[in-house]
Write a protein that holds these residues in place. Sequence first.
Motif, PDB file in Angstrom:
ATOM      1  N   VAL A 119      50.850  35.074  44.355  1.00 44.97           N
ATOM      2  CA  VAL A 119      51.959  36.028  44.316  1.00 44.97           C
ATOM      3  C   VAL A 119      51.509  37.264  43.575  1.00 44.97           C
ATOM      4  O   VAL A 119      51.062  37.193  42.420  1.00 44.97           O
ATOM      5  CB  VAL A 119      53.194  35.409  43.634  1.00 44.97           C
ATOM      6  N   VAL A 120      51.619  38.410  44.253  1.00 48.20           N
ATOM      7  CA  VAL A 120      51.225  39.691  43.666  1.00 48.20           C
ATOM      8  C   VAL A 120      52.314  40.713  43.957  1.00 48.20           C
ATOM      9  O   VAL A 120      52.660  40.950  45.122  1.00 48.20           O
ATOM     10  CB  VAL A 120      49.876  40.192  44.246  1.00 48.20           C
ATOM     11  N   ASP A 121      52.879  41.291  42.904  1.00 52.67           N
ATOM     12  CA  ASP A 121      53.900  42.340  43.053  1.00 52.67           C
ATOM     13  C   ASP A 121      55.046  41.917  43.967  1.00 52.67           C
ATOM     14  O   ASP A 121      55.503  42.676  44.834  1.00 52.67           O
ATOM     15  CB  ASP A 121      53.268  43.626  43.592  1.00 52.67           C
ATOM     16  N   GLY A 122      55.504  40.685  43.815  1.00 55.18           N
ATOM     17  CA  GLY A 122      56.642  40.216  44.592  1.00 55.18           C
ATOM     18  C   GLY A 122      56.337  39.873  46.030  1.00 55.18           C
ATOM     19  O   GLY A 122      57.259  39.739  46.838  1.00 55.18           O
ATOM     20  N   GLU A 123      55.053  39.712  46.336  1.00 52.70           N
ATOM     21  CA  GLU A 123      54.630  39.381  47.704  1.00 52.70           C
ATOM     22  C   GLU A 123      53.716  38.161  47.669  1.00 52.70           C
ATOM     23  O   GLU A 123      52.970  37.962  46.697  1.00 52.70           O
ATOM     24  CB  GLU A 123      53.884  40.553  48.333  1.00 52.70           C
ATOM     25  N   ILE A 124      53.776  37.347  48.706  1.00 53.40           N
ATOM     26  CA  ILE A 124      52.796  36.273  48.867  1.00 53.40           C
ATOM     27  C   ILE A 124      51.590  36.868  49.576  1.00 53.40           C
ATOM     28  O   ILE A 124      51.715  37.488  50.633  1.00 53.40           O
ATOM     29  CB  ILE A 124      53.358  35.094  49.687  1.00 53.40           C
ATOM     30  N   VAL A 125      50.412  36.675  48.997  1.00 53.27           N
ATOM     31  CA  VAL A 125      49.179  37.210  49.566  1.00 53.27           C
ATOM     32  C   VAL A 125      48.285  36.041  49.954  1.00 53.27           C
ATOM     33  O   VAL A 125      47.953  35.188  49.125  1.00 53.27           O
ATOM     34  CB  VAL A 125      48.453  38.126  48.556  1.00 53.27           C
ATOM     35  N   GLY A 126      47.886  36.008  51.237  1.00 50.77           N
ATOM     36  CA  GLY A 126      46.958  34.998  51.722  1.00 50.77           C
ATOM     37  C   GLY A 126      45.602  35.625  51.962  1.00 50.77           C
ATOM     38  O   GLY A 126      45.512  36.684  52.584  1.00 50.77           O
ATOM     39  N   THR A 127      44.547  34.973  51.492  1.00 49.78           N
ATOM     40  CA  THR A 127      43.189  35.526  51.575  1.00 49.78           C
ATOM     41  C   THR A 127      42.257  34.517  52.233  1.00 49.78           C
ATOM     42  O   THR A 127      42.245  33.338  51.870  1.00 49.78           O
ATOM     43  CB  THR A 127      42.662  35.879  50.178  1.00 49.78           C
ATOM     44  N   THR A 128      41.473  34.993  53.191  1.00 45.96           N
ATOM     45  CA  THR A 128      40.551  34.099  53.906  1.00 45.96           C
ATOM     46  C   THR A 128      39.414  33.632  53.009  1.00 45.96           C
ATOM     47  O   THR A 128      38.926  34.365  52.152  1.00 45.96           O
ATOM     48  CB  THR A 128      39.960  34.804  55.136  1.00 45.96           C
ATOM     49  N   VAL A 129      38.981  32.392  53.253  1.00 43.74           N
ATOM     50  CA  VAL A 129      37.869  31.778  52.534  1.00 43.74           C
ATOM     51  C   VAL A 129      36.970  31.118  53.573  1.00 43.74           C
ATOM     52  O   VAL A 129      37.454  30.393  54.444  1.00 43.74           O
ATOM     53  CB  VAL A 129      38.373  30.733  51.516  1.00 43.74           C
ATOM     54  N   ALA A 130      35.690  31.357  53.483  1.00 41.00           N
ATOM     55  CA  ALA A 130      34.744  30.774  54.437  1.00 41.00           C
ATOM     56  C   ALA A 130      34.591  29.273  54.206  1.00 41.00           C
ATOM     57  O   ALA A 130      34.772  28.771  53.094  1.00 41.00           O
ATOM     58  CB  ALA A 130      33.394  31.465  54.330  1.00 41.00           C
ATOM     59  N   GLY A 131      34.248  28.552  55.286  1.00 47.47           N
ATOM     60  CA  GLY A 131      33.944  27.142  55.175  1.00 47.47           C
ATOM     61  C   GLY A 131      35.130  26.224  55.020  1.00 47.47           C
ATOM     62  O   GLY A 131      34.980  25.094  54.550  1.00 47.47           O
ATOM     63  N   THR A 132      36.318  26.690  55.423  1.00 47.28           N
ATOM     64  CA  THR A 132      37.510  25.857  55.316  1.00 47.28           C
ATOM     65  C   THR A 132      38.346  26.036  56.574  1.00 47.28           C
ATOM     66  O   THR A 132      38.328  27.115  57.184  1.00 47.28           O
ATOM     67  CB  THR A 132      38.324  26.229  54.054  1.00 47.28           C
TER      68      THR A 132
ATOM     69  N   ASN B 114      32.228  29.830  58.967  1.00 46.29           N
ATOM     70  CA  ASN B 114      31.318  30.170  57.875  1.00 46.29           C
ATOM     71  C   ASN B 114      30.955  31.649  57.858  1.00 46.29           C
ATOM     72  O   ASN B 114      29.940  32.046  57.296  1.00 46.29           O
ATOM     73  CB  ASN B 114      30.045  29.328  57.993  1.00 46.29           C
ATOM     74  N   ASN B 115      31.809  32.462  58.470  1.00 47.40           N
ATOM     75  CA  ASN B 115      31.568  33.898  58.579  1.00 47.40           C
ATOM     76  C   ASN B 115      31.902  34.595  57.258  1.00 47.40           C
ATOM     77  O   ASN B 115      33.061  34.925  56.976  1.00 47.40           O
ATOM     78  CB  ASN B 115      32.397  34.483  59.721  1.00 47.40           C
ATOM     79  N   LYS B 116      30.882  34.816  56.452  1.00 54.09           N
ATOM     80  CA  LYS B 116      31.085  35.442  55.148  1.00 54.09           C
ATOM     81  C   LYS B 116      31.601  36.878  55.269  1.00 54.09           C
ATOM     82  O   LYS B 116      32.269  37.391  54.356  1.00 54.09           O
ATOM     83  CB  LYS B 116      29.776  35.438  54.362  1.00 54.09           C
ATOM     84  N   GLU B 117      31.299  37.544  56.385  1.00 57.59           N
ATOM     85  CA  GLU B 117      31.751  38.923  56.568  1.00 57.59           C
ATOM     86  C   GLU B 117      33.265  39.026  56.676  1.00 57.59           C
ATOM     87  O   GLU B 117      33.839  40.073  56.381  1.00 57.59           O
ATOM     88  CB  GLU B 117      31.097  39.531  57.810  1.00 57.59           C
ATOM     89  N   LYS B 118      33.926  37.941  57.117  1.00 52.90           N
ATOM     90  CA  LYS B 118      35.388  37.956  57.256  1.00 52.90           C
ATOM     91  C   LYS B 118      36.086  37.398  56.019  1.00 52.90           C
ATOM     92  O   LYS B 118      37.313  37.370  55.953  1.00 52.90           O
ATOM     93  CB  LYS B 118      35.813  37.168  58.492  1.00 52.90           C
TER      94      LYS B 118
END
Length: 450
Positions: free
Chosen positions: A51-64, A197-201
């Motif tokens: 949670v950041v500034d009243g928003e839910i933020v989803g962030t991509t992680v490689a290998g999952t 496993n795309n680290k660029e994304k």
Amino acid sequence: MKVKNFISILFLTISTILVTNANAQDGWENLFNGENLDGWIQRNGEAEYEVVDGEIVGTTVAGTPNSFLCTEKNYSDFVFEVELLVEPNMNSGIQFRSLSLPDYNNGRVHGYQCEVDPSERAWSAGIYDEARRGWLYPLDLNPDARKALKMGHWNKYRIECIGNSIRTWLNDIPVAHVIDDMTSEGFIALQVHGIGNNKEKEGEQIKWRNIRIKTENLVPDFYSDIHVENLVANNLNIVEKKQGFHLLFDGQSTDCWKNANTGEFPEQGWQVKNGVLTILSSRQDSSKKGGDIITKEEFGPFEFKFDFMYTDGANSGVKYGLGNNGPSIGLEYQILDDEKHPDAKKGVVGNRTMSSLYDLIPSSKERRFTKGPNEWNRGRVVVYPCGKVQHWLNGRKVVEYTRGDNIYKALVARSKYAGFEGFGMAEKGPILLQDHHDTVHFRSLKIRNL
């Protein structure tokens, strides 16, 4: 604490209180409190949710794998709204009426998904069936809605589930309408799509805010005239009726059909059982063949929807444009087991394969949108007043041509139908279901005049 930060926090707190009170007065419930992820649980993948500034933020992680932030509660009938901001190269979705069960792919989240698709394909707010049946409503079915997503801006999604009716909106534009009864209740989830496993994304983000739901005193929103994808067998919903559709088979009666030659419905070779109209195989004994059947009603321009299931190695078809050259000679939407029937390799460049305009135009279909033997496929033929004709398979347009133009005439001249004068050009005629000696099943046969 700095004065500026204090004022920001105070403003956010007051805004949240005001929105919560306003929602409560008109039956809405906030699913996100703007401060933490209470009421939510993460499943499957390990993407980051914060949670950041009243928003839910989803962030991509490689290998999952795909990650889902799920409501702890399940919901059945509801109207759900959320605003989201997505980065250009990211894929996401909103799960609803979804499940995670130990005995289904080790708890894999599955169920309906409202797509978030900022790619060039632009199928945002189309309906996908995650980890189950795949696409239910790709935006080939509503191409005007492909422009609804606004890149670089917050976008408002709305999902309405009432009974077996499922509808979506994006920025107040009607996008998808599915009728389905596979799952009546489940959780809502915010997806961060896996990136392998795309680290660029890695590090791409999607943000959600103003997440709310209404579950009582629900009234369906205004019914738009967009295409309805009805997956309930032999059913017409209110919108289809308004659009002029009527059933040619209701799951019980064959009153709309007759043998193409005798004028009576066949006494053998065809069977009605469990809401399905079936051609029975006569490969072992041709005397048991029931023959082609045609509608008693004739049609000019029309839209015909039909579900079909072919068995291993089977061949059949749906014919139209009949009347100029006898009761069974006309344009054909091919039904075929492409893998096992030899006819798939005959003709030219695949023009005898599944959903092709038989012996004239091959269908442009993707394997993932084609169901195999003993699975239900959704077919559709549209004949427009202007002469344009389309074949559809499982929500994708696979053939398009103009009946009677020079290209059409050239194709006929090079086909097995070259000797039939005016082939396929009858202004009005019946619909035919072909008996080609193989077991093939039909249901949800519905048509409207255009």
